[in-house]
Design a protein around this motif. Structure first.
Motif, PDB file in Angstrom:
ATOM      1  N   TRP A 163      38.623  89.195  51.364  1.00 33.49           N
ATOM      2  CA  TRP A 163      38.576  89.359  52.660  1.00 33.49           C
ATOM      3  C   TRP A 163      37.345  90.142  52.911  1.00 33.49           C
ATOM      4  CZ3 TRP A 163      38.487  94.496  55.266  1.00 33.49           C
ATOM      5  CH2 TRP A 163      38.652  94.396  56.636  1.00 33.49           C
ATOM      6  N   CYS A 164      36.799  91.062  52.415  1.00 27.41           N
ATOM      7  CA  CYS A 164      35.430  91.519  52.625  1.00 27.41           C
ATOM      8  C   CYS A 164      34.419  90.566  52.770  1.00 27.41           C
ATOM      9  CB  CYS A 164      34.973  92.656  51.729  1.00 27.41           C
ATOM     10  SG  CYS A 164      36.230  93.916  51.701  1.00 27.41           S
ATOM     11  N   LEU A 165      34.390  89.725  51.534  1.00 28.41           N
ATOM     12  CA  LEU A 165      33.225  88.783  51.596  1.00 28.41           C
ATOM     13  C   LEU A 165      33.420  87.750  52.745  1.00 28.41           C
ATOM     14  CD1 LEU A 165      33.223  88.141  47.790  1.00 28.41           C
ATOM     15  CD2 LEU A 165      31.389  89.227  49.140  1.00 28.41           C
ATOM     16  N   ASN A 291      23.255  86.287  52.214  1.00 33.36           N
ATOM     17  CA  ASN A 291      22.955  86.253  50.715  1.00 33.36           C
ATOM     18  C   ASN A 291      22.738  87.878  50.391  1.00 33.36           C
ATOM     19  OD1 ASN A 291      23.149  83.673  50.457  1.00 33.36           O
ATOM     20  ND2 ASN A 291      21.085  83.004  50.547  1.00 33.36           N
ATOM     21  N   GLU A 292      22.221  88.489  51.033  1.00 31.86           N
ATOM     22  CA  GLU A 292      22.057  89.855  50.794  1.00 31.86           C
ATOM     23  C   GLU A 292      23.368  90.837  51.230  1.00 31.86           C
ATOM     24  OE1 GLU A 292      17.509  90.671  52.008  1.00 31.86           O
ATOM     25  OE2 GLU A 292      18.814  90.717  53.620  1.00 31.86           O
ATOM     26  N   LEU A 293      24.210  90.409  51.966  1.00 34.84           N
ATOM     27  CA  LEU A 293      25.324  91.107  52.254  1.00 34.84           C
ATOM     28  C   LEU A 293      26.486  90.780  51.241  1.00 34.84           C
ATOM     29  CD1 LEU A 293      25.711  90.802  56.355  1.00 34.84           C
ATOM     30  CD2 LEU A 293      25.195  92.776  54.921  1.00 34.84           C
ATOM     31  N   SER A 294      26.218  89.559  50.839  1.00 31.24           N
ATOM     32  CA  SER A 294      27.124  89.148  49.740  1.00 31.24           C
ATOM     33  C   SER A 294      26.777  89.669  47.982  1.00 31.24           C
ATOM     34  CB  SER A 294      27.390  87.704  49.583  1.00 31.24           C
ATOM     35  OG  SER A 294      27.914  87.318  50.743  1.00 31.24           O
ATOM     36  N   CYS A 296      26.432  91.971  45.137  1.00 29.72           N
ATOM     37  CA  CYS A 296      27.465  92.834  44.341  1.00 29.72           C
ATOM     38  C   CYS A 296      26.979  94.080  44.559  1.00 29.72           C
ATOM     39  CB  CYS A 296      27.579  92.505  42.715  1.00 29.72           C
ATOM     40  SG  CYS A 296      28.184  90.762  42.427  1.00 29.72           S
ATOM     41  N   GLU A 297      25.965  94.609  44.608  1.00 27.95           N
ATOM     42  CA  GLU A 297      25.443  95.839  44.569  1.00 27.95           C
ATOM     43  C   GLU A 297      25.681  96.607  46.114  1.00 27.95           C
ATOM     44  OE1 GLU A 297      20.774  95.197  45.739  1.00 27.95           O
ATOM     45  OE2 GLU A 297      20.949  95.956  43.877  1.00 27.95           O
ATOM     46  N   VAL A 298      25.980  95.712  46.976  1.00 28.14           N
ATOM     47  CA  VAL A 298      26.323  96.271  48.282  1.00 28.14           C
ATOM     48  C   VAL A 298      27.774  97.101  48.370  1.00 28.14           C
ATOM     49  CG1 VAL A 298      27.224  95.625  50.626  1.00 28.14           C
ATOM     50  CG2 VAL A 298      25.428  94.276  49.733  1.00 28.14           C
ATOM     51  N   CYS A 299      28.431  96.643  47.387  1.00 30.55           N
ATOM     52  CA  CYS A 299      29.707  97.360  47.370  1.00 30.55           C
ATOM     53  C   CYS A 299      30.117  98.250  46.059  1.00 30.55           C
ATOM     54  CB  CYS A 299      31.176  96.601  47.746  1.00 30.55           C
ATOM     55  SG  CYS A 299      31.096  95.743  49.120  1.00 30.55           S
ATOM     56  N   HIS A 300      29.385  97.589  45.002  1.00 34.93           N
ATOM     57  CA  HIS A 300      29.550  98.134  43.578  1.00 34.93           C
ATOM     58  C   HIS A 300      28.326  98.871  43.282  1.00 34.93           C
ATOM     59  CE1 HIS A 300      33.335  95.872  42.887  1.00 34.93           C
ATOM     60  NE2 HIS A 300      32.700  94.864  43.642  1.00 34.93           N
ATOM     61  N   ARG A 301      28.431 100.177  43.069  1.00 40.71           N
ATOM     62  CA  ARG A 301      27.137 101.006  42.537  1.00 40.71           C
ATOM     63  C   ARG A 301      27.481 101.793  41.288  1.00 40.71           C
ATOM     64  NH1 ARG A 301      24.584 103.100  48.695  1.00 40.71           N
ATOM     65  NH2 ARG A 301      24.642 100.816  49.537  1.00 40.71           N
TER      66      ARG A 301
END
Length: 301
Positions: A163-165, A291-294, A296-301
C-alpha cells in the motif's frame, strides 16, 4: 524375477506429483490471502478504547482541528497522542460527571496516562516520518480515511508495504495543496470544479512555494494545464469542492489566498484533474522521483 511395481505405478507417481504441486500452490494462495486479510492487517477493526472517543463528534460536530489534539503532526515523525490536559481543557467545564469520562478524571487526578490503544501501528522496523508527508502535500484523509465521519476510530487502509509503495511509485495521485491538508472533504479538481495554482517563487517551506485556490482568482493571468502541455485561457469560474461527488456531502473551506502573499501578480494554472495537479505539485514541492521514493532506505533504516 517377479515385477516389483505394478504397471499403474507410473500413473500414480504422476498423479502424486501433480497433487503435491496443487497443494503447494493452494497453500501459497491461502497464506497470501491470510497475510492481506483484516485478521492480520487489523483493517476496519475498532479496538476497545478506555474511552469511546468519537472523532465524528469532535471534528465534524464541534469543528475541532486535527492540530488541537495532535500537536506534533507538522513537526515530528510522530503525530502524537493528546495528553489528558487536552481533554480536561473542555471537560472540566462540560460533561463533568459523565460516567464514560471517569478515566479522564482519574488520569487527571492521579497523573497516570490514559492507556489508549494505537490504531495505526506500524512494525518497529519501519521508519515513518509524519512531518515530511504532511508538509509535502499528503492529506490526513489519504492515509487515515474520513476520520471526521468515524464515530469510533478504525484503520481504513492496510498500511502494508504494498500500500505504501503504490503511493511512492506515483505520488501525484495523492498530492494536494498544503492549504487543504486538514480538509477531510478534499476531492481534488474536476472539470466543473477546477483548482488554480501559481508558483510564488519563495524558497521557504513547501506551503509558501505554491498558492492554490478553488475560486477563480480575479485579475490574474491564467493558463490552462493540459496533458499535452498546451496552454489556453481559462473560462470557467471556480466553485466549492464536494467531499463526495455522488452525495455532495462536505465542502472545502480554504478558498482565500494566504495572508502576506507576493506583491507581483501571479500566473495561475487551471487544473481539471488530479493527475495534472499532482504532477505540477510534485515539481513545485521538489519531491523525489518514484525510483528514489521506492528505495528500501526510505522506510528501512
Amino acid at each position: 524375477m517377479a515385477q516389483v511395481f505394478d504397471r499403474n505405478s507410473n500413473a500414480l507417481a504422476r498423479m502424486s506429483l501433480v497433487l503435491t504441486g496443487l497443494i503447494v500452490i493452494s497453500l501459497g494462495v491461502a497464506l497470501n490471502s491470510l497475510q492481506r486479510s483484516p485478521w492480520v492487517t487489523r483493517q476496519g477493526q475498532r479496538p476497545d478504547q478506555p474511552i469511546p472517543f468519537s472523532h465524528k463528534h469532535h471534528v465534524e460536530g464541534l469543528g475541532l482541528q486535527c492540530q488541537y489534539c495532535h500537536t506534533s503532526v507538522e513537526k515530528s515523525s510522530y503525530a502524537g497522542i493528546p495528553p489528558t490536559k487536552t481533554c480536561i481543557n473542555c471537560h472540566s467545564q462540560i460533561w463533568t460527571n459523565a460516567d464514560m469520562l471517569e478515566p479522564v478524571r482519574t488520569s487527571w487526578a492521579t497523573g497516570a496516562s490514559i492507556n489508549w490503544i494505537r490504531v495505526h501501528d506500524l512494525p518497529d522496523y519501519v521508519y515513518f516520518n509524519h512531518e515530511i508527508h504532511v508538509n509535502k502535500g499528503i492529506g490526513c484523509a489519504s492515509c487515515h480515511g474520513r476520520v471526521d465521519e468515524m464515530p469510533l476510530m478504525y484503520e481504513e487502509n492496510s498500511l502494508q508495504m504494498e500500500w505504501c509503495l503504490n503511493c511512492h511509485r506515483n505520488p501525484a495521485q495523492n498530492l494536494r495543496p498544503t492549504s487543504e491538508i486538514y480538509n477531510m472533504a478534499w476531492a481534488g479538481p474536476s472539470t466543473d470544479k477546477p483548482v488554480w495554482c501559481a508558483a510564488t517563487g519563495k524558497t521557504g517551506p513547501t506551503a509558501q512555494a505554491v498558492n492554490c485556490v478553488t475560486k477563480k482568482p480575479e485579475g490574474a493571468t491564467i493558463e490552462m494545464a493540459m496533458l499535452e502541455g498546451q496552454q489556453g485561457t481559462a473560462s470557467q469560474s471556480g466553485t466549492k469542492i464536494d467531499a463526495h461527488p455522488t452525495t455532495g456531502e462536505g465542502q472545502t473551506v480554504s478558498d482565500v489566498s494566504p495572508i502576506g502573499g507576493p506583491q507581483m501578480p501571479l500566473t495561475y494554472k487551471e487544473f481539471h484533474n488530479q493527475m495534472d495537479l499532482g504532477r505540477y505539485l510534485t515539481e513545485q514541492y521538489q519531491i523525489r522521483t518514484p525510483n528514489e521514493l521506492s528505495s528500501c532506505e526510505v522506510c528501512h533504516r
